[in-house]
Write a protein that holds these residues in place. Sequence first.
Motif, mmCIF file in Angstrom:
data_model
loop_
_atom_site.group_PDB
_atom_site.id
_atom_site.type_symbol
_atom_site.label_atom_id
_atom_site.label_comp_id
_atom_site.label_asym_id
_atom_site.label_seq_id
_atom_site.Cartn_x
_atom_site.Cartn_y
_atom_site.Cartn_z
ATOM 1 N N PHE A 1 0.743 -1.242 -0.153
ATOM 2 C CA PHE A 1 0.097 0.006 0.040
ATOM 3 C C PHE A 1 0.821 1.214 -0.029
ATOM 4 N N LEU A 2 1.907 1.357 0.654
ATOM 5 C CA LEU A 2 2.945 2.673 1.044
ATOM 6 C C LEU A 2 3.450 2.588 -0.516
ATOM 7 N N THR A 3 3.827 1.820 -1.118
ATOM 8 C CA THR A 3 4.522 1.614 -2.331
ATOM 9 C C THR A 3 3.595 2.194 -3.439
ATOM 10 N N LYS A 4 2.516 1.827 -3.463
ATOM 11 C CA LYS A 4 1.346 2.332 -4.221
ATOM 12 C C LYS A 4 0.919 3.696 -4.171
ATOM 13 N N THR A 5 0.914 3.847 -2.983
ATOM 14 C CA THR A 5 0.833 5.508 -2.559
ATOM 15 C C THR A 5 1.912 6.327 -3.279
ATOM 16 N N VAL A 6 3.095 6.075 -3.032
ATOM 17 C CA VAL A 6 4.066 6.783 -3.296
ATOM 18 C C VAL A 6 4.637 6.950 -4.837
ATOM 19 N N LEU A 7 4.199 5.576 -5.415
ATOM 20 C CA LEU A 7 4.464 5.332 -6.867
ATOM 21 C C LEU A 7 4.247 6.560 -7.723
ATOM 22 N N PRO A 8 3.182 7.200 -7.872
ATOM 23 C CA PRO A 8 2.792 8.438 -8.765
ATOM 24 C C PRO A 8 3.954 9.325 -8.768
ATOM 25 N N THR A 9 4.463 9.544 -7.408
ATOM 26 C CA THR A 9 5.817 10.560 -7.277
ATOM 27 C C THR A 9 6.948 10.161 -8.231
ATOM 28 N N PHE A 10 7.079 8.962 -8.151
ATOM 29 C CA PHE A 10 8.431 8.372 -8.593
ATOM 30 C C PHE A 10 8.083 8.405 -10.162
ATOM 31 N N LEU A 11 6.894 8.051 -10.600
ATOM 32 C CA LEU A 11 6.788 7.887 -12.088
ATOM 33 C C LEU A 11 6.713 9.400 -12.758
ATOM 34 N N LYS A 12 6.141 10.361 -11.876
ATOM 35 C CA LYS A 12 6.325 11.739 -12.250
ATOM 36 C C LYS A 12 7.430 12.308 -12.528
ATOM 37 N N GLN A 13 8.497 11.990 -11.290
ATOM 38 C CA GLN A 13 9.843 12.342 -11.619
ATOM 39 C C GLN A 13 10.624 11.767 -12.461
ATOM 40 N N LYS A 14 10.142 10.514 -12.981
ATOM 41 C CA LYS A 14 10.974 9.644 -13.771
ATOM 42 C C LYS A 14 12.243 9.363 -13.174
ATOM 43 N N SER A 15 12.380 9.082 -12.187
ATOM 44 C CA SER A 15 13.579 8.822 -11.232
ATOM 45 C C SER A 15 13.195 8.282 -9.779
ATOM 46 N N GLY A 16 14.178 7.703 -9.094
ATOM 47 C CA GLY A 16 13.843 7.201 -7.813
ATOM 48 C C GLY A 16 14.200 5.664 -7.682
ATOM 49 N N ARG A 17 14.352 5.139 -6.416
ATOM 50 C CA ARG A 17 14.848 3.916 -6.244
ATOM 51 C C ARG A 17 13.760 3.438 -4.923
ATOM 52 N N ILE A 18 12.986 2.621 -5.052
ATOM 53 C CA ILE A 18 12.288 1.943 -4.195
ATOM 54 C C ILE A 18 12.851 0.511 -3.674
ATOM 55 N N ALA A 19 13.244 0.472 -2.383
ATOM 56 C CA ALA A 19 13.820 -0.586 -1.739
ATOM 57 C C ALA A 19 13.135 -1.524 -0.864
#
Length: 268
Positions: free
Chosen positions: A122-140
């Motif tokens: 749930f947390l990852t799905k919540t944060v994912l739009p920000t990563f996709l918008k930035q077109k950068s980042g790392r999820i661990a």
Amino acid sequence: MAQQGSLSNKVVWITGASSGLGKALAQECALQGAQVVLTARRVDELEKVRLSLTNPDRHICVSADISNENQVRHAYEQVLNQKGRIDWLINNAGLSQRALIADTTMQTERAIMEVDYFSQVFLTKTVLPTFLKQKSGRIAFVSSVAGLLGTQYRASYSAAKAAIHMWANSLRAEVAQDGVDVSVIFPGFVKTNVSFNALDGAGKPQGHQDEAIENGLEPEVFAKTVVSALLNGEEYIVVGGTKEKLGVWMSRLSPSTLYKMIRKAKVK
């Protein structure tokens, strides 16, 4: 090996940051120049961690119970309001187990899956739009060597840690073309209070330390190894002693040999 990336001024959000692996990862990321966002349930404990970090004023505490979806949404809004972006999300919050399958209630099975799997999803799905918008980042994701092997007394925990690993693999494939990277960390035994809080079959904390954990890696060594691997873009990160690394290696080479090794191992 020279590090490819730098954490200077990057925003790193860490869950389960009030103690153990989360605290050690926060300290290492701060040392490397990151702006750290600390999340756990207890704000007073988070404040203690924040004050222990290099340049405490650069870091923030955002308390939330990660199994509460409203609190997670609110935490996410706070992080974006205060930091404007997220460069790394480290899903570290977790709950362990010390009970035989025959003694574990379904309520306890579900409680472990809720914290170690669904809340991370749930947390990852919540944060994912920000990563996709930035077109950068790392999820661990902090999985576990137990999630690669499966041992006595840790069935639900091993299953949840294996589940988040496979979910992360699917996520990696889906977001790769969007500039978002996904890493999974598999700790072996690290000296933390994880076994004090591990649930018994009835869902109550065990309340004592395990010998294997007591003889495990120092949290600082774990954190240095992990942050270095993440900066190098590694996606599959096993951090543990010789026994755990041997187990992981054997799980690929000869599963049946591994199963025999686990049957004989002292894992309680």
